[in-house]
Design a protein around this motif. Structure first.
Motif, PDB file in Angstrom:
ATOM      1  N   ALA A 198       0.736  -1.322  -0.025  1.00 46.61           N
ATOM      2  CA  ALA A 198      -0.368   0.480   0.398  1.00 46.61           C
ATOM      3  C   ALA A 198       0.898   1.208  -0.246  1.00 46.61           C
ATOM      4  CB  ALA A 198      -0.847   0.153   1.286  1.00 46.61           C
ATOM      5  N   GLY A 199       2.335   0.907   0.547  1.00 43.11           N
ATOM      6  CA  GLY A 199       2.879   2.156   1.281  1.00 43.11           C
ATOM      7  C   GLY A 199       3.961   2.610  -0.283  1.00 43.11           C
ATOM      8  N   PHE A 200       3.567   1.713  -1.223  1.00 44.56           N
ATOM      9  CA  PHE A 200       4.809   1.895  -2.828  1.00 44.56           C
ATOM     10  C   PHE A 200       4.186   2.542  -3.108  1.00 44.56           C
ATOM     11  CE2 PHE A 200       6.556   0.204  -6.438  1.00 44.56           C
ATOM     12  CZ  PHE A 200       7.508   0.552  -6.569  1.00 44.56           C
ATOM     13  N   GLY A 201       4.961   3.660  -3.579  1.00 41.24           N
ATOM     14  CA  GLY A 201       4.863   5.047  -4.884  1.00 41.24           C
ATOM     15  C   GLY A 201       4.290   4.579  -6.036  1.00 41.24           C
ATOM     16  N   GLY A 202       5.623   3.576  -7.394  1.00 45.08           N
ATOM     17  CA  GLY A 202       5.472   3.355  -8.289  1.00 45.08           C
ATOM     18  C   GLY A 202       4.536   2.548  -8.695  1.00 45.08           C
ATOM     19  N   PRO A 203       4.342   2.012  -9.584  1.00 40.82           N
ATOM     20  CA  PRO A 203       3.852   1.474 -10.457  1.00 40.82           C
ATOM     21  C   PRO A 203       3.930   0.150  -9.872  1.00 40.82           C
ATOM     22  CG  PRO A 203       4.848   3.014 -11.997  1.00 40.82           C
ATOM     23  CD  PRO A 203       5.943   3.099 -10.783  1.00 40.82           C
ATOM     24  N   VAL A 204       2.424  -0.624 -10.055  1.00 38.13           N
ATOM     25  CA  VAL A 204       2.530  -2.030  -9.581  1.00 38.13           C
ATOM     26  C   VAL A 204       2.301  -2.721 -11.342  1.00 38.13           C
ATOM     27  CG1 VAL A 204       1.423  -3.727  -8.095  1.00 38.13           C
ATOM     28  CG2 VAL A 204       2.674  -1.408  -7.142  1.00 38.13           C
ATOM     29  N   LEU A 205       2.218  -3.957 -11.089  1.00 39.31           N
ATOM     30  CA  LEU A 205       1.864  -4.688 -12.026  1.00 39.31           C
ATOM     31  C   LEU A 205       1.051  -5.762 -10.860  1.00 39.31           C
ATOM     32  CD1 LEU A 205       0.720  -6.575 -15.076  1.00 39.31           C
ATOM     33  CD2 LEU A 205       3.250  -7.421 -14.870  1.00 39.31           C
ATOM     34  N   VAL A 206      -0.284  -6.603 -11.061  1.00 41.07           N
ATOM     35  CA  VAL A 206      -0.241  -7.894 -11.082  1.00 41.07           C
ATOM     36  C   VAL A 206      -0.947  -8.453 -11.821  1.00 41.07           C
ATOM     37  CG1 VAL A 206      -1.957  -8.474  -8.908  1.00 41.07           C
ATOM     38  CG2 VAL A 206      -1.308  -7.009  -8.107  1.00 41.07           C
ATOM     39  N   LEU A 207      -0.526  -9.571 -11.805  1.00 40.34           N
ATOM     40  CA  LEU A 207      -0.495 -10.470 -12.524  1.00 40.34           C
ATOM     41  C   LEU A 207      -1.167 -11.974 -12.266  1.00 40.34           C
ATOM     42  CD1 LEU A 207       0.815 -11.319 -16.193  1.00 40.34           C
ATOM     43  CD2 LEU A 207       1.072 -13.336 -14.850  1.00 40.34           C
ATOM     44  N   VAL A 208      -1.773 -12.857 -12.606  1.00 39.98           N
ATOM     45  CA  VAL A 208      -2.967 -14.168 -12.041  1.00 39.98           C
ATOM     46  C   VAL A 208      -3.182 -14.840 -13.294  1.00 39.98           C
ATOM     47  CG1 VAL A 208      -4.597 -13.510 -11.666  1.00 39.98           C
ATOM     48  CG2 VAL A 208      -3.427 -15.259 -10.705  1.00 39.98           C
ATOM     49  N   GLY A 209      -2.487 -16.274 -13.146  1.00 37.97           N
ATOM     50  CA  GLY A 209      -2.966 -16.985 -14.423  1.00 37.97           C
ATOM     51  C   GLY A 209      -4.305 -17.651 -14.018  1.00 37.97           C
ATOM     52  N   GLU A 210      -5.256 -18.254 -14.792  1.00 34.15           N
ATOM     53  CA  GLU A 210      -6.466 -17.627 -14.699  1.00 34.15           C
ATOM     54  C   GLU A 210      -7.275 -18.918 -13.864  1.00 34.15           C
ATOM     55  OE1 GLU A 210     -11.422 -18.196 -17.362  1.00 34.15           O
ATOM     56  OE2 GLU A 210      -8.846 -19.247 -18.686  1.00 34.15           O
ATOM     57  N   GLN A 211      -6.461 -20.205 -13.878  1.00 34.06           N
ATOM     58  CA  GLN A 211      -6.486 -21.925 -13.299  1.00 34.06           C
ATOM     59  C   GLN A 211      -5.338 -21.647 -11.636  1.00 34.06           C
ATOM     60  OE1 GLN A 211      -5.830 -24.518 -16.253  1.00 34.06           O
ATOM     61  NE2 GLN A 211      -7.940 -23.828 -17.701  1.00 34.06           N
ATOM     62  N   ASP A 212      -5.134 -20.076 -11.927  1.00 32.92           N
ATOM     63  CA  ASP A 212      -3.679 -20.257 -10.700  1.00 32.92           C
ATOM     64  C   ASP A 212      -4.500 -20.910  -9.731  1.00 32.92           C
ATOM     65  OD1 ASP A 212      -2.487 -19.950  -8.090  1.00 32.92           O
ATOM     66  OD2 ASP A 212      -1.618 -17.820  -9.431  1.00 32.92           O
ATOM     67  N   GLY A 213      -4.344 -22.175  -8.620  1.00 41.52           N
ATOM     68  CA  GLY A 213      -4.581 -22.899  -7.302  1.00 41.52           C
ATOM     69  C   GLY A 213      -4.248 -21.922  -6.256  1.00 41.52           C
ATOM     70  N   PRO A 214      -2.808 -21.851  -5.852  1.00 42.88           N
ATOM     71  CA  PRO A 214      -2.241 -21.252  -4.962  1.00 42.88           C
ATOM     72  C   PRO A 214      -2.658 -20.111  -5.056  1.00 42.88           C
ATOM     73  CG  PRO A 214      -0.517 -22.689  -5.914  1.00 42.88           C
ATOM     74  CD  PRO A 214      -1.354 -22.126  -6.879  1.00 42.88           C
ATOM     75  N   THR A 215      -2.785 -19.208  -5.941  1.00 41.99           N
ATOM     76  CA  THR A 215      -3.350 -17.871  -5.471  1.00 41.99           C
ATOM     77  C   THR A 215      -4.193 -17.766  -6.572  1.00 41.99           C
ATOM     78  OG1 THR A 215      -1.193 -17.181  -6.750  1.00 41.99           O
ATOM     79  CG2 THR A 215      -0.826 -16.416  -4.627  1.00 41.99           C
ATOM     80  N   PRO A 216      -5.706 -18.047  -6.265  1.00 37.98           N
ATOM     81  CA  PRO A 216      -6.997 -17.791  -6.819  1.00 37.98           C
ATOM     82  C   PRO A 216      -6.738 -15.902  -7.800  1.00 37.98           C
ATOM     83  CG  PRO A 216      -6.764 -19.371  -5.822  1.00 37.98           C
ATOM     84  CD  PRO A 216      -6.204 -18.124  -4.695  1.00 37.98           C
ATOM     85  N   VAL A 217      -7.340 -16.480  -8.616  1.00 41.54           N
ATOM     86  CA  VAL A 217      -7.665 -14.798  -9.018  1.00 41.54           C
ATOM     87  C   VAL A 217      -8.376 -13.880  -8.054  1.00 41.54           C
ATOM     88  CG1 VAL A 217      -9.424 -13.889 -10.894  1.00 41.54           C
ATOM     89  CG2 VAL A 217      -7.873 -15.652 -11.730  1.00 41.54           C
TER      90      VAL A 217
END
Length: 262
Positions: A198-217
């Motif tokens: 939350a405190g990071f001031g730069g650009p952030v990309l969050v990307l996820v596989g549609e079928q990601d099991g450990p970290t779902p969408v």
């Protein structure tokens, strides 16, 4: 490179300007990014790090298990290579290290990529399982306990591609048990870093596989919401998007570099 740095830096693609630094998942190494690196748009250098105990960093002296040590090692190898600023992206465990890097070396990270990962700590059951797996790997002296991850981490379509399954399994088999056990204990010990994100001031990309099991969408959506964004969802991919679907991953990382480096 000083021998007391417990990580190894690889130049996957030479270039000019601020580098894109890629941090790999567990239980593999920097080879995870081999297909992504040549596809990243632009001419930024693309670097990857073997994190402590894994890949080419297998013979280093390991500190107490902590992802903070991994983050410090990344900062050290980048400084040794002359890089004071970088766009840093990590997949799964690599994302945990990237967030630790933001916390401990905030002037280094100008853009942040969180791929198939999360900012929160492990729930109690996952924490206990990591410690169990670490103990089994250490006692057995083999990585057999984590070999099923070669298929479990992949999306349905990728599991039907034997060449990808075999490749990932080969990467896992090549890891030293000591490094696998260390990594599990380090991940188990990590704190919640939602406030760091939350405190990071730069650009952030969050990307996820549609079928990601450990970290779902839905987890990726919650992570992206911390910085007021939406995740990039990669159709048909599981948890290891970098090897399953390198093209959209490379495109998203290229866009992050453009946003991060004026």
């Amino acid at each position: 490179m000083p021998t007391d740095i417990p990580a190894v830096l690889h130049v996957l693609r030479p270039g000019t300007g601020t580098p894109l630094v890629l941090l790999h998942a567990f239980p593999v190494d920097a080879r995870l990014w081999e297909d992504v690196a040549p596809l990243v748009p632009g001419d930024a250098p693309v670097l990857a790090v073997d994190l402590p105990g894994l890949g080419a960093a297998r013979d280093v002296t390991l500190p107490e298990p902590a992802l903070e040590a991994s983050a410090d090692a990344v900062a050290a190898v980048l400084a040794d290579a002359g890089h004071a600023r970088a766009v840093v992206a990590g997949l799964s465990m690599g994302g945990y290290v990237a967030l630790a890097l933001v916390e401990r070396h905030p002037d280094l990270v100008v853009g942040l990529g969180l791929l198939d990962t999360k900012a929160t700590a492990d729930p109690e059951d996952a924490h206990a399982n990591r410690l169990r797996v670490a103990d089994v790997v250490e006692r057995s002296g083999t990585v057999d306990e984590v070999l099923p991850m070669a298929t479990a981490l992949l999306g349905d379509a990728t599991r039907a591609r034997p060449e990808v399954v075999s490749r990932v399994e080969g990467w896992i088999r090549s890891q030293p048990p000591a490094g696998v056990a260390w990594s599990q204990r380090a991940m188990a010990a990590r704190p919640d870093r939602t406030a760091v994100l939350a405190g990071f001031g730069g650009p952030v990309l969050v990307l996820v596989g549609e079928q990601d099991g450990p970290t779902p969408v839905e987890v990726a959506r919650a992570t992206a919401a911390v910085v007021g964004g939406e995740p990039v969802v990669v159709p048909g991919a599981g948890h290891l998007t970098a090897v399953e679907t390198p093209e959209p991953v490379a495109a998203a990382l290229g866009a992050l570099v453009v946003r991060s480096v004026p």
